[in-house]
Motif scaffolding. Structure first.
Motif, short mmCIF file in Angstrom:
data_model
loop_
_atom_site.label_atom_id
_atom_site.label_comp_id
_atom_site.label_asym_id
_atom_site.label_seq_id
_atom_site.Cartn_x
_atom_site.Cartn_y
_atom_site.Cartn_z
N MET A 173 1.02 -1.04 -0.06
CA MET A 173 0.06 0.02 -0.02
C MET A 173 0.81 1.23 -0.07
SD MET A 173 -3.12 -1.15 0.18
CE MET A 173 -3.94 -2.63 0.18
N PRO A 174 0.41 2.43 -0.54
CA PRO A 174 1.24 3.67 -0.55
C PRO A 174 1.14 4.30 0.64
CG PRO A 174 -1.01 3.91 -1.76
CD PRO A 174 -0.94 2.23 -1.30
N SER A 247 7.73 5.99 8.22
CA SER A 247 8.87 6.37 9.06
C SER A 247 9.92 6.35 7.63
CB SER A 247 9.35 5.60 10.04
OG SER A 247 9.44 4.41 9.99
N LYS A 248 10.96 6.96 8.20
CA LYS A 248 12.17 7.00 6.92
C LYS A 248 12.69 5.59 7.08
CE LYS A 248 13.76 11.63 7.41
NZ LYS A 248 14.72 12.57 7.73
N GLU A 249 12.68 4.69 7.99
CA GLU A 249 13.21 3.33 8.01
C GLU A 249 12.36 2.47 7.24
OE1 GLU A 249 12.95 5.33 10.57
OE2 GLU A 249 15.13 5.61 11.42
N GLU A 250 11.20 2.61 7.49
CA GLU A 250 10.06 1.98 6.67
C GLU A 250 10.28 2.13 5.15
OE1 GLU A 250 6.76 1.28 10.37
OE2 GLU A 250 6.54 2.83 8.79
N GLN A 251 10.23 3.56 4.96
CA GLN A 251 10.22 3.76 3.71
C GLN A 251 11.65 3.38 2.74
OE1 GLN A 251 7.58 5.30 2.25
NE2 GLN A 251 8.79 4.96 -0.03
N GLU A 252 12.67 3.17 3.45
CA GLU A 252 13.97 2.62 2.84
C GLU A 252 13.86 1.23 2.62
OE1 GLU A 252 16.94 3.91 5.38
OE2 GLU A 252 16.91 5.91 4.77
N ALA A 253 13.16 0.56 3.54
CA ALA A 253 13.04 -1.04 3.62
C ALA A 253 12.08 -1.46 2.35
CB ALA A 253 12.68 -1.53 4.86
N MET A 254 11.13 -0.50 2.33
CA MET A 254 10.10 -0.90 1.18
C MET A 254 10.70 -0.51 -0.29
SD MET A 254 7.05 -1.81 0.93
CE MET A 254 6.29 -1.50 2.50
N ASN A 255 11.34 0.53 -0.26
CA ASN A 255 12.37 0.66 -1.53
C ASN A 255 13.18 -0.41 -1.90
OD1 ASN A 255 10.81 3.19 -1.89
ND2 ASN A 255 12.62 4.36 -0.90
N LYS A 256 13.74 -1.05 -0.74
CA LYS A 256 14.73 -2.00 -1.16
C LYS A 256 14.09 -3.10 -1.83
CE LYS A 256 18.48 -0.64 2.18
NZ LYS A 256 19.34 -1.01 3.14
N HIS A 261 12.10 -7.13 -5.80
CA HIS A 261 10.98 -7.79 -6.73
C HIS A 261 11.25 -7.16 -8.04
CE1 HIS A 261 9.10 -9.50 -3.44
NE2 HIS A 261 8.78 -8.36 -2.62
N GLY A 262 11.40 -6.00 -8.43
CA GLY A 262 11.86 -5.80 -9.98
C GLY A 262 12.67 -6.57 -10.43
#
Length: 290
Positions: A173-174, A247-256, A261-262
């Motif tokens: 989810m965004p 949070s910043k940590e959650e956003q970084e983990a989501m980007n990784k 997956h890509g």
């Protein structure tokens, strides 16, 4: 006499545009004089540029409805099963087959394929379960390859009773989710933080089980890919009410996780393309049922 073979593809034919009507163009006799053309060009250059801003309110002053964001659903595993309608000698398969592992304590054999990357569990009764595919098309292709491998070992195999048993999909989810408040407001949700970090949410129609995490990640288990998509569409407006910023940590983990997956998707697409370029398997109706 040379013959040409036509390969069927799933691409839709494009319109040829023969039915389009074009406006008539000015002829040479009705051309604009050079002096008038230069005067019109200067007038066009001197006109001010008008910037158009998108309205966020309608005529009554009420805010316009915004479109819902598109969500990417990742299918990570498709489980299918079929029957070969004959008794299988597991010891003979273990001795003559390739990429097999005989698990005598479980009374089964595991066989693996490289393209598509899947694993089959084979029992002596003739039942076969295939896991690891990332789409329903890859699952059926892998199942037919496993059946063909058994047929080449000398067994009277018939491809029968094929069905997709289970599909596992994930979606991000965004936004993050306040799962404590969500579980309190919905009695279908089961949240036991001592046992599992996510909320278990079950849907009756379509039949699906969802795991909802505070980071915004949702895992769906359903009987088909269409049911996975329907479950995501069902849960999105419910979790939207309990959204929060990441949070910043959650956003970084989501980007990784998204980048990982890509890369996996690119590898899966490349493997699928290589598999489609291989020679098509024989589909004799006498030996292969629907």
């Amino acid at each position: 006499m040379a013959t040409a073979t036509v390969q069927k593809t799933t691409l839709k034919s494009l319109p040829n545009g023969n039915g389009l009507v074009h406006p008539n163009l000015n002829g040479f006799n009705s051309m604009i004089p050079q002096s008038d053309y230069e005067a019109n060009e200067l007038a066009i250059k001197e006109e001010p540029v008008i910037s158009i801003e998108q309205d966020t309110e309608d005529n009554n002053g009420e805010p316009l409805e915004t479109e819902e964001p598109e969500l990417d659903i990742m299918i990570s595993n498709v489980v299918c099963s079929f029957s070969v309608r004959c008794h299988l000698n597991l010891r003979e398969i273990a001795l003559k087959g390739t990429n097999v592992e005989y698990r005598k304590e479980n009374g089964m054999i595991t066989m693996k394929l490289r393209r598509p990357y899947t694993t089959a569990s084979i029992w002596s009764s003739g039942k076969v379960t295939c896991t690891g595919a990332t789409s329903e098309m890859e699952a059926k292709l892998a199942a037919r390859k496993f059946a063909r491998s058994l047929q080449k070992l000398g067994f009277n195999v018939k491809f029968n009773n094929y069905r997709v048993v289970n599909v596992l999909g994930t979606c991000s989810m965004p936004f993050a989710i306040r799962i404590n408040s969500f579980s309190e407001q919905h009695r279908e949700a089961d949240y036991e933080p001592e046992l599992h970090p996510g909320v278990t949410y079950k849907i009756q129609s379509p039949k699906a089980t969802l795991k909802i995490f505070s980071t915004g990640s949702v895992t769906v288990t359903a009987p088909s890919v269409a049911d996975v998509q329907a479950a995501i569409e069902h849960i999105y407006p419910l979790v939207y009410e309990f959204r929060k910023e990441r949070s910043k940590e959650e956003q970084e983990a989501m980007n990784k996780r998204k980048s990982k997956h890509g890369i996996q998707n690119d590898m899966a697409l490349a493997a699928r393309d290589e598999a489609e370029e291989e020679e098509e398997m024989d589909t004799d109706e006498e030996n292969w049922g629907d």
